[in-house]
Design an enzyme around this catalytic site. Structure first.
Site, mmCIF file in Angstrom:
data_model
loop_
_atom_site.group_PDB
_atom_site.id
_atom_site.type_symbol
_atom_site.label_atom_id
_atom_site.label_comp_id
_atom_site.label_asym_id
_atom_site.label_seq_id
_atom_site.Cartn_x
_atom_site.Cartn_y
_atom_site.Cartn_z
ATOM 1 N N LYS A 292 0.787 -1.145 -0.135
ATOM 2 C CA LYS A 292 0.058 -0.067 -0.037
ATOM 3 C C LYS A 292 0.752 1.189 0.078
ATOM 4 O O LYS A 292 1.914 1.004 0.287
ATOM 5 C CB LYS A 292 -0.818 0.113 1.377
ATOM 6 N N ASP A 362 -2.832 -7.476 -2.025
ATOM 7 C CA ASP A 362 -3.590 -6.684 -0.955
ATOM 8 C C ASP A 362 -4.969 -6.959 -1.280
ATOM 9 O O ASP A 362 -6.036 -6.062 -0.433
ATOM 10 C CB ASP A 362 -3.557 -4.919 -1.601
ATOM 11 N N ARG A 366 -10.530 -11.361 1.203
ATOM 12 C CA ARG A 366 -11.587 -12.254 0.600
ATOM 13 C C ARG A 366 -10.756 -13.735 0.493
ATOM 14 O O ARG A 366 -11.438 -14.688 0.685
ATOM 15 C CB ARG A 366 -11.870 -11.860 -0.745
#
Length: 515
Positions: A292, A362, A366
């Site tokens: 990130k 990233d 899920r």
């Protein structure tokens, strides 16, 4: 639990009185809900009316919704104060009552009040749009506790003031047994909802160095122990033996290994009609190899907000004891760019046997939730709700105002949205068209973990929904609502504990509805 909130020690009591004086009560401040009409027609107690008239005439206080104004009581000492709270011209909804109570609590905190009394008008229901004493009592209790929440501080110099310690509801006049029962039940529910929300806030606010996967597991075991729930934690060796490849892959880049946390609540004699709650427990998310940006990464302490929410729900169930069965699963991991981290282009095998093509490390939430959904099904879940700070894309659609929802069951989702309207937490449904399901198919594996920016919130949710295997399921994306940049409504700056109250409300409504 390393966090701390005012809800851990605030006591909510009910006292009814027939006399009109309030001076005999040993409290630091009184709260009085005020409407302009009540001042004009003189229906309020004369003591308050004589103070309010000059305030309103000088435009210092207009009794506008949620406006507060504190006035010292003459000759009553340093803390003897009345806090007027505006109700506006029309009856307030339950959510508006919550916000009014939260504003009153925040004013009391600024004044360093310890003992607080809310003087209820007679009739209080003149202020309530729902005209229901239990709903009003619950809303006021929730608002006062949620509004009095203060996150843990780590400063060298810590204030000796510990927050509001006691709240008393006072009302003059005779009260019937039915109304008293409604108030007691409303307060009981309000305490359970609000305290459990504050538990979720505490966990979500913890710095990443104070909450690694094992710490989250210990927090869950503590809640389970307090209520006598069955609970278990699988370590990295057990995860590998069972084949939870998604959770192992995401967590293998960190020196803090992953954990799978399970807590069961059994409120019925038979373990059937089980509701499965699955919460994303990424205790810190760097993005892994798909790193990130630096700016804002510190807020990734909140990436376990879904786990905090479902654990908060379990705490509420322990207090309220509804006749339902619930299994909670938290896949806990740190997503770090270590030498052993999983990589873009990897193919991993999930617990279900499905293979996952990793296009973006990233998009890890899920992946761990896929294994947790399968595990929840193995534990008997026949309805599933997953909660996750899943996508930045949901902020583009809904900002930090509403939680995005995706489902494969319209009836279940409609029931849930009705529960959200009662709780005051905004939920907005997103479509699950076949074309979106097609977008998550992979050329080289069964499914891929990223579809790019188009429809990202929906396809991320449907990725998780694949592992519901056709069971009724709702996905809640709380990436925008779990952590706020500034105070709003009943929520403080920082962690909100969002969805604890709505999920609990929905679960309580399921009692007796199973076929």
């Amino acid at each position: 639990m390393n966090g701390h909130s005012n809800s851990e020690y605030m006591q909510v009591a009910i006292q009814w009185r027939e006399e009109t004086g309030a001076a005999e009560y040993d409290v630091d401040a009184f709260i009085v809900l005020v409407s302009p009409q009540g001042v004009q027609d003189g229906s309020m107690r004369q003591t308050w009316n004589s103070m309010l008239l000059p305030l309103m005439e000088s435009h210092l206080f207009q009794a506008a919704p949620f406006q507060t104004y504190a006035v010292p009581l003459p000759g009553r000492g340093e803390y003897r104060t009345v806090i007027f709270v505006g109700a506006g011209e029309r009856p307030l909804s339950s959510e508006e009552l919550r916000i009014a109570a939260a504003q009153a609590a925040r004013t009391a905190l600024k004044m360093r009040v310890k003992k607080l009394a809310w003087e209820l008008s007679s009739p209080l229901l003149a202020f309530s749009a729902e005209q229901n004493a239990q709903v009003a009592a619950q809303a006021l209790t929730e608002g006062l506790i949620l509004g009095s929440y203060r996150p843990k501080q780590y400063k060298k110099q810590v204030s000796s003031y510990q927050g509001i310690e006691q709240l008393i509801f006072l009302r003059s006049g005779k009260v019937g047994a039915a109304e008293l029962s409604d108030w007691e039940e409303g307060i009981r529910r309000g305490r359970a909802y609000a305290e459990s929300t504050c538990l979720a806030r505490d966990l979500t606010n913890l710095p990443g160095n104070l909450l690694v996967p094992q710490d989250l597991a210990e927090a869950a075991l503590k809640v389970a122990g307090q209520h006598g729930f069955e609970a278990s934690v699988l370590d990295e060796k057990e995860l590998k033996q069972l084949g939870l490849g998604g959770l192992i892959a995401v967590g293998q880049g960190s020196v803090h290994p992953p954990r799978l946390i399970m807590v069961k609540y059994q409120g019925k004699p038979e373990w059937d009609d089980v509701i499965g709650l699955v919460g994303k427990g990424i205790t810190f998310d760097t993005g892994g190899i798909s790193l990130k940006r630096r700016i804002g990464m510190e807020e990734m302490i909140s990436d376990m907000g879904g786990a905090a929410a479902v654990l908060g729900v379990m705490n509420a169930l322990g207090s309220l004891k509804p006749a339902v069965n619930v299994v909670m699963i938290i896949p806990a991991a740190e997503n770090m760019p270590g030498g052993d981290a999983y990589k873009p282009g990897d193919i991993i095998r999930s617990f279900s046997g499905r293979t996952i093509e990793v296009l973006n490390t990233d998009a890890e939430g899920r992946v761990v939730l896929a294994d947790a959904m399968t595990y929840a099904r193995q534990q008997g879940a026949v309805k599933l709700i997953d909660v996750a700070t899943l996508t930045g894309a949901v902020l583009s659609a809904l900002g930090d105002v509403a939680t995005g929802a995706v489902s494969n069951d319209d009836a279940m989702l409609e029931e849930f949205i009705l529960a959200s309207k009662r709780s005051g937490e905004k939920v907005w449904p997103l479509p699950a068209y076949k074309e979106f399901w097609d977008m998550i198919k992979s050329d080289v594996a069964d499914i891929k973990n990223s579809t790019g920016p188009r429809g990202a919130t929906i396809t991320a949710g449907l990725f998780i929904g694949t592992f519901a295997e056709g069971l009724p399921w709702i996905h809640l994306d709380i990436a925008g609502t779990a952590f706020l940049a500034k105070e709003r409504g009943v929520n403080p700056k920082g962690a909100t504990g969002v969805m604890v109250r709505t999920i609990t409300e929905w679960i309580l409504a399921q009692q007796g509805t199973a076929g």
